[in-house]
Design a protein around this motif. Structure first.
Motif, PDB file in Angstrom:
ATOM      1  N   ASP A   1     115.541 118.948  22.784  1.00  0.00           N
ATOM      2  CA  ASP A   1     114.473 117.963  22.624  1.00  0.00           C
ATOM      3  C   ASP A   1     113.575 118.424  21.485  1.00  0.00           C
ATOM      4  OD1 ASP A   1     115.527 116.634  24.753  1.00  0.00           O
ATOM      5  OD2 ASP A   1     113.746 116.767  26.024  1.00  0.00           O
TER       6      ASP A   1
ATOM      7  N   ASP B   1     115.734 113.331  21.725  1.00  0.00           N
ATOM      8  CA  ASP B   1     116.503 114.034  22.744  1.00  0.00           C
ATOM      9  C   ASP B   1     117.917 114.180  22.195  1.00  0.00           C
ATOM     10  OD1 ASP B   1     117.887 114.957  24.922  1.00  0.00           O
ATOM     11  OD2 ASP B   1     117.290 113.368  26.293  1.00  0.00           O
TER      12      ASP B   1
ATOM     13  N   SER C   1     114.271 107.625  25.376  1.00  0.00           N
ATOM     14  CA  SER C   1     112.977 108.310  25.344  1.00  0.00           C
ATOM     15  C   SER C   1     111.906 107.236  25.432  1.00  0.00           C
ATOM     16  CB  SER C   1     112.825 109.130  24.061  1.00  0.00           C
ATOM     17  OG  SER C   1     113.727 110.222  24.063  1.00  0.00           O
TER      18      SER C   1
ATOM     19  N   THR D   1     110.739 112.348  26.888  1.00  0.00           N
ATOM     20  CA  THR D   1     112.193 112.236  26.901  1.00  0.00           C
ATOM     21  C   THR D   1     112.646 111.877  28.316  1.00  0.00           C
ATOM     22  OG1 THR D   1     112.244 114.664  27.038  1.00  0.00           O
ATOM     23  CG2 THR D   1     112.701 113.655  24.893  1.00  0.00           C
TER      24      THR D   1
END
Length: 282
Positions: free
Chosen positions: A27, A51, A162, A222
């Motif tokens: 991430d 992500d 996300s 995320t």
């Protein structure tokens, strides 16, 4: 008449899954301008949240490059998050950065005596992948509103899962692009480092916007943390827990809190990134 003062405070935290270290975290977050979390910001603010897809090679590196490219482009082009040609041009420019970065990476590996193996070349040819959430926040001129009412306008673009959450009076006012935990799947749309079809990337990206008043918050997350937030029966209680972590000095406590949630089966063991934007004014 005194001109109303409206400002934002921004902080972000990124933590790896349990059992991994920071260098393995896929991430990534980029926030511009790059300031301390306790600095009062009066100018436009942008953020890119990615992500990286574990199944692709160098996903963490692509996530870092892409999140930075998104934040930089959104800061330079106010029209970027309206979609259309501006977003397509950004998509093309982000993909164009990958091959030069990869060439440098390959040269560095060779210089270190660790040249790429044949199977790495095969995997790299497929490209790296990540979700992308891009947000821009601007002071609102107040057109159509009372001049004494400070406000900010935000725009967002999301490819994948996300999420952005707009909170007002510490209650969820808007969720984007996922609105219910049941909508999370195992195959979100992804931004590929070798996808040169900018029109397709733009077509798969969703766009939205809103306005924030003093006291509002935006939370960018995320998927793992976003799914937890949407699934808890007491979102106000969940928000209170999240707001305990207000800066980089809280990262260790944040990791321990995440691991407690994971240990209780409430949070999937995945990397986590969160950006918090607080709006204040008078």
């Amino acid at each position: 008449m005194t001109t109303p003062l409206s400002c934002v405070y921004v902080t972000h935290l990124v933590a790896p899954k349990h059992g991994s270290n920071e260098d393995e975290c896929e991430d990534a977050v980029a926030v511009l301008p790059s300031r301390s979390h306790d600095d009062m910001l009066l100018e436009p603010v942008t953020a890119g949240v990615c992500d990286g897809a574990t199944e692709s090679a160098l996903a963490k590196d692509w996530a870092r490059l892409l999140s930075r490219a998104a934040a930089e482009s959104a800061l330079q082009r106010p029209d970027l998050l309206s979609g259309g040609t501006a977003y397509e041009e950004f998509a093309s420019s982000a993909v164009a950065q990958w091959d030069p970065w990869l060439a440098q990476y390959t040269q560095a590996r060779t210089a270190e005596g660790r040249p790429l193996k044949w199977y790495e070349h095969t995997k790299l040819a497929e490209g790296a992948y990540a979700t992308l959430l891009t947000v821009r926040v601007d002071p609102d001129s107040g057109v159509g509103h009372e001049a004494t009412e400070p406000a900010w306008r935000w725009r967002a673009a999301a490819l994948g899962d996300s999420c952005l959450f707009h909170l007002r009076d510490d209650r969820l006012a808007q969720a984007f692009p996922v609105q219910a935990v049941e909508e999370f799947g195992t195959t979100p749309d992804l931004f590929g480092s070798r996808n040169r079809d900018a029109a397709l990337l733009a077509c798969r990206t969703r766009f939205t916007e809103g306005r924030c008043a003093p006291g509002d918050r935006l939370l960018l997350m995320t998927d793992a943390l976003a799914a937890w937030f949407l699934s808890v029966p007491d979102q106000e209680g969940a928000l209170r827990q999240l707001l305990e972590f207000s800066g980089p000095d809280d990262l260790d406590r944040f990791k321990k809190w995440l691991n407690r949630l994971r240990g209780g089966g409430l949070l999937r063991n995945d990397d986590v990134a969160v950006v918090r934007i607080d709006f204040e004014g008078r």
